[in-house]
Write a protein that holds these residues in place. Structure first.
Motif: not given
Length: 221
Positions: A65, A67-69, A114, A116
């Motif tokens: 992973v 990037y996460n947002e 959420d 990713v």
């Protein structure tokens, strides 16, 4: 008279020996040919030609992973509306609701998710990527989620390719199925789609972009 008979019988014996030798040669040749096709009991039959390359078992695909947002996806909106909200500079003609029909069992309403971006440790086919996601408690992102991410974070796609493997198109004229992606550069942002059946991240050789895959954590709708 005796000498003639001796020569006669001697010649017959020579011819008989030659006939037997020819018979042995034929039998030997037949036995050799048969041995090439008939397996010996207890021995394995080789189906691969000796000059063919040996198959090498692949190591399990590794994913990371990167990037996460958290995004808010309105699944009530049509594809055209989500594309419009993304304000893309270039829109592929295959990014349509007809090409990507909404599944009957897909998410509904407005949902916070959420999401990713997943990187792979080598080039891989789509089945390998999906299996690796599942093992890490992830599901592939859909087209609606991809377009929402592009609208909420427009600069994210400028450096790399972001792919949504969770929405697969209807078959195209050539029989292939497509998945959508967003990409761009410093001056433009694009959304398009292409064949899902490829070795992902060999694509970088063609467009100089690293492919990341949108995913949703397990428990997401």
């Amino acid at each position: 008279m005796i000498v003639c008979e001796w020569v006669y019988y001697g010649q017959m014996a020579k011819e008989e020996v030659m006939d037997r030798m020819r018979g042995f040669v034929v039998l030997f040749f037949v036995a050799m040919v048969a041995a090439m096709f008939v397996p010996v009991a207890g021995c394995a039959v080789h189906t691969r030609a000796p000059w063919a390359p040996k198959e090498v078992a692949k190591a399990p695909l590794g994913i990371t992973v990167v990037y996460n947002e958290r995004i808010t996806v309105d699944y009530r909106k049509k594809i055209g509306k989500l594309v419009e909200e993304g304000q893309y500079d270039s829109i592929g003609s295959n990014i349509t609701a007809k090409n990507f029909p909404r599944g009957a069992d897909g998410p509904r309403g407005v949902i916070e998710l959420d999401v990713v971006l997943v990187d792979t440790d080598r080039a891989a086919m789509v089945d390998e990527i999906l299996d690796a996601m599942e093992q890490h408690g992830l599901r592939p992102g859909t087209l609606q989620e991809l377009l929402t991410l592009g609208a909420e974070n427009p600069d994210l796609q400028r450096d790399d390719l972001i792919v949504a493997l969770g929405s697969v198109s209807v078959p195209q004229l050539d029989g292939t199925r497509h998945v959508a992606w967003i990409l761009g550069n410093a001056t433009s942002r694009n959304v398009s789609a292409g064949s899902v059946e490829r070795r992902w991240n060999e694509l970088r050789l063609a467009i100089d972009k690293k492919a990341y895959f949108l995913a949703v954590a397990d428990g997401g709708e």
